[in-house]
Design an enzyme around this catalytic site. Structure first.
Site, PDB file in Angstrom:
ATOM      1  N   CYS A  95      -4.860   6.022 -15.254  1.00  0.00           N
ATOM      2  CA  CYS A  95      -4.588   4.797 -14.491  1.00  0.00           C
ATOM      3  C   CYS A  95      -5.513   3.674 -14.934  1.00  0.00           C
ATOM      4  O   CYS A  95      -5.185   2.504 -14.792  1.00  0.00           O
ATOM      5  CB  CYS A  95      -4.738   5.056 -13.001  1.00  0.00           C
ATOM      6  SG  CYS A  95      -6.324   5.756 -12.563  1.00  0.00           S
TER       7      CYS A  95
HETATM    8  P1  NAD Z   1       4.517   9.284  -9.155  1.00  0.00           P
HETATM    9  O1  NAD Z   1       4.360   8.147  -8.221  1.00  0.00           O
HETATM   10  O2  NAD Z   1       5.823   9.504  -9.787  1.00  0.00           O
HETATM   11  O3  NAD Z   1       4.168  10.656  -8.392  1.00  0.00           O
HETATM   12  C1  NAD Z   1       2.951  10.848  -7.726  1.00  0.00           C
HETATM   13  C2  NAD Z   1       3.171  11.878  -6.626  1.00  0.00           C
HETATM   14  O4  NAD Z   1       4.035  11.315  -5.629  1.00  0.00           O
HETATM   15  C3  NAD Z   1       3.848  13.157  -7.104  1.00  0.00           C
HETATM   16  O5  NAD Z   1       3.298  14.270  -6.434  1.00  0.00           O
HETATM   17  C4  NAD Z   1       5.297  12.938  -6.674  1.00  0.00           C
HETATM   18  O6  NAD Z   1       6.007  14.129  -6.479  1.00  0.00           O
HETATM   19  C5  NAD Z   1       5.104  12.204  -5.368  1.00  0.00           C
HETATM   20  N1  NAD Z   1       6.270  11.425  -4.924  1.00  0.00           N
HETATM   21  C6  NAD Z   1       7.256  10.899  -5.690  1.00  0.00           C
HETATM   22  N2  NAD Z   1       8.174  10.273  -4.889  1.00  0.00           N
HETATM   23  C7  NAD Z   1       7.739  10.404  -3.615  1.00  0.00           C
HETATM   24  C8  NAD Z   1       8.230   9.956  -2.354  1.00  0.00           C
HETATM   25  N3  NAD Z   1       9.370   9.271  -2.242  1.00  0.00           N
HETATM   26  N4  NAD Z   1       7.524  10.254  -1.247  1.00  0.00           N
HETATM   27  C9  NAD Z   1       6.362  10.932  -1.334  1.00  0.00           C
HETATM   28  N5  NAD Z   1       5.850  11.390  -2.500  1.00  0.00           N
HETATM   29  C10 NAD Z   1       6.524  11.125  -3.626  1.00  0.00           C
HETATM   30  O7  NAD Z   1       3.351   9.129 -10.223  1.00  0.00           O
HETATM   31  P2  NAD Z   1       3.049  10.062 -11.504  1.00  0.00           P
HETATM   32  O8  NAD Z   1       4.066   9.782 -12.544  1.00  0.00           O
HETATM   33  O9  NAD Z   1       2.821  11.479 -11.074  1.00  0.00           O
HETATM   34  O10 NAD Z   1       1.618   9.495 -11.971  1.00  0.00           O
HETATM   35  C11 NAD Z   1       1.476   8.401 -12.814  1.00  0.00           C
HETATM   36  C12 NAD Z   1       1.097   7.171 -12.019  1.00  0.00           C
HETATM   37  O11 NAD Z   1      -0.084   7.450 -11.256  1.00  0.00           O
HETATM   38  C13 NAD Z   1       0.737   5.990 -12.885  1.00  0.00           C
HETATM   39  O12 NAD Z   1       1.355   4.834 -12.362  1.00  0.00           O
HETATM   40  C14 NAD Z   1      -0.793   5.884 -12.759  1.00  0.00           C
HETATM   41  O13 NAD Z   1      -1.304   4.597 -12.952  1.00  0.00           O
HETATM   42  C15 NAD Z   1      -0.995   6.371 -11.372  1.00  0.00           C
HETATM   43  N6  NAD Z   1      -2.368   6.855 -11.176  1.00  0.00           N
HETATM   44  C16 NAD Z   1      -3.214   6.092 -10.429  1.00  0.00           C
HETATM   45  C17 NAD Z   1      -4.537   6.501 -10.254  1.00  0.00           C
HETATM   46  C18 NAD Z   1      -5.484   5.689  -9.421  1.00  0.00           C
HETATM   47  O14 NAD Z   1      -6.504   6.226  -8.984  1.00  0.00           O
HETATM   48  N7  NAD Z   1      -5.213   4.410  -9.180  1.00  0.00           N
HETATM   49  C19 NAD Z   1      -4.975   7.694 -10.846  1.00  0.00           C
HETATM   50  C20 NAD Z   1      -4.083   8.439 -11.605  1.00  0.00           C
HETATM   51  C21 NAD Z   1      -2.764   8.012 -11.754  1.00  0.00           C
END
Ligand code: NAD
Length: 479
Positions: free
Chosen positions: A283
């Site tokens: 991120c």
């Molecule tokens: P994502 O949002 O697709 O998924 C994250 C989690 O949310 C997963 O467990 C997923 O199953 C769940 N999820 C998906 N839809 C949902 C819903 N409708 N309701 C509840 N939960 C739901 O993200 P990803 O692809 O796993 O991760 C990548 C993203 O994470 C990137 O945008 C990155 O920048 C971000 N990230 C941010 C940080 C931070 O600290 N700011 C750290 C790591 C990653």
């Protein structure tokens, strides 16, 4: 021989297996790493019930006793460090060095919050009234829901779970679909360390099913989420609507600024470490570099040379500096961003060839417009767009002209420039002569704008504030 992990949900101390998902090693599709449950909302309901039953007993334990369990879990993880790191490489694709570092981080996070058990408390304040003492207590919230992404599948659950548990909450964790094994290792360590049944529950499954059920359950007092901005904003709205507490940490479009007075070789190493390590899937990854004109050409040449070092490979092979992209779906998003930039007429200083399987070469783009998607949108892959700014002020304006505000860095030898950058850039993390990636576990972390809910910070001692509420006790006596 590579183990096939059969992952179960953990609910009320019992295992509930399932095989709705298959996960293959992104560097070697013949390696089946895990099968895991594709649970329904009923599993979340059972997990929240189990957590609610276990929480009062857990909160009534002395905080140092809760901390001792975290400390013991850290020791168990330490004893299995290498095995867990290798599983992390197999399921996520990062390099062994990166995976070892991530497991190490989880160990240290458990130790850090374990020792917080000796320090939790609130201030004691003077009262305006005679014979009265005021003290503040921090109380657990109850049941908390944690939703985590695949890119740091051990570190992120650890840095949410540990402050939640030390503050006396019971947890229902919903890990990312792609990385169930890593979370299972963390849960196993806590169970072996003596965490009472029901205090930690893990439910695997699809975000819109399991995550949604967790977010909408009124018994879940707080939700902490890390993931994409689209999902995070949806969760933030949903939890606010039912007046729950919510913390969302989301995406970034992190900029590294390279000024004319920078050490160019060092700046290129910093840009490559921030942009290509972890396959750019962090991120805080640097996905845009903003150079002032005097350094631009030399920097692009130096970064192009650095890109050669990050040739993608199997993370388990010694010497690999960059692993594959995590999945077909993720690769499709990254290559679509690259193709769009190509159509817009950018130049490829490095990369630009078709991926081999999930192996995508580090990509350095020049000539992108300030308004182009590649200069503005999160890509979450090993792609760096190099832009030009007139001077430091123009560079700061460009850094701030973004919906995101997670991390930003500047390479400069000038203290005055560094200070001006730190003061004016709107981002939660500022680095000087260091990559945008890489955080200390004792330092508050979070962003502003569309990167974060920007209320409670994660990590460091302040992390427990999200997982507790403050009560003021006026204690009077009569002589
Ligand atoms: P994502 O949002 O697709 O998924 C994250 C989690 O949310 C997963 O467990 C997923 O199953 C769940 N999820 C998906 N839809 C949902 C819903 N409708 N309701 C509840 N939960 C739901 O993200 P990803 O692809 O796993 O991760 C990548 C993203 O994470 C990137 O945008 C990155 O920048 C971000 N990230 C941010 C940080 C931070 O600290 N700011 C750290 C790591 C990653």
């Amino acid at each position: 021989m590579s183990t096939l992990h059969r992952i179960s949900n953990l609910i009320g101390g019992k295992d509930f297996p399932g095989d709705g998902y298959e996960r293959r090693n992104p560097a070697d599709p013949s390696d089946l790493v895990s099968v895991s449950p594709a649970s329904g909302a009923d599993a979340v309901d059972a997990a929240v019930t189990a957590a609610g039953d276990a929480q009062p007993g857990w909160a009534s334990l002395p905080a140092p006793a809760r901390g001792a369990i975290l400390m013991d879990a850290a020791e168990i993880l330490r004893g299995r460090h290498e095995e867990i790191a290798r599983d992390l490489v197999r399921e996520e694709g990062k390099t062994l060095a990166e995976a070892r570092g991530e497991v190490r981080r989880a160990i240290d996070v458990f130790r850090f919050f374990g020792s917080e058990g000796w320090r939790l408390g609130g201030p004691t304040l003077p009262s305006s009234q005679p014979d009265t003492l005021v003290h503040t207590r921090r109380e657990a919230l109850g049941v908390v829901g944690l939703i985590t992404p695949w890119n740091f599948p051990i570190a992120i659950p650890a840095w949410k779970m540990a402050p939640a548990l030390i503050a006396g909450n019971a947890v229902v964790l919903k890990p990312a679909e792609l990385t169930p094994v890593s979370t299972r290792h963390l849960a196993d360590a806590l169970v072996q360390a003596g965490l009472p049944a029901g205090v930690l529950n893990v439910v695997h499954g699809a975000g819109p099913v399991v995550g949604e059920a967790l977010v909408t359950d009124p018994r879940v007092a707080a939700v902490s989420f890390t993931g994409s901005t689209t999902v995070g904003m949806h969760i933030e709205r949903t939890v606010h609507e039912r007046r729950g507490r919510v913390q969302v940490e989301m995406g970034g479009k992190n900029a590294l600024v390279v000024l004319d007075d920078a050490d160019v070789e060092q700046a290129a190493q910093i840009a490559a470490a921030g942009g290509f390590a972890l396959t750019g899937q962090a991120c805080t990854a640097s996905s845009r570099v903003i150079c002032t004109p005097g350094v631009y050409e030399a920097f692009v040449a130096a970064l192009t040379k650095q890109a050669e070092r990050y040739r993608p490979g199997n993370g388990l092979d010694g010497g690999t500096l960059m692993g594959p992209v995590v999945s077909e779906q993720q690769l499709a998003g990254v290559t679509a961003a690259i193709e769009r930039a190509r159509d817009e007429g950018v130049t490829f200083a490095a990369g630009g060839d078709a991926p081999q399987g999930l192996m995508l070469a580090p990509t350095v783009l020049t000539g992108a417009g300030r308004e182009s998607a590649v200069a503005r949108d999160e890509i979450f892959g090993p792609v760096v767009a190099v832009l030009v700014a007139e001077d430091l002020d123009d560079a700061i304006e460009l850094v701030n002209d973004s919906r995101y505000g997670l991390a930003a860095a500047v390479c400069t030898q000038s203290l005055a420039h560094a200070q001006r950058f730190a003061a004016r850039v709107r981002a939660g993390v500022i680095k000087v002569n260091r990559p945008t990636t890489g955080l200390d576990l004792n330092v508050p972390f979070g962003g502003v704008k569309d990167s974060s809910s920007n209320t409670f910070r994660e990590q460091g001692t302040v992390a427990t504030e999200f997982y507790s509420w403050s009560k003021s006790v006026y204690m009077g006596w009569d002589d």
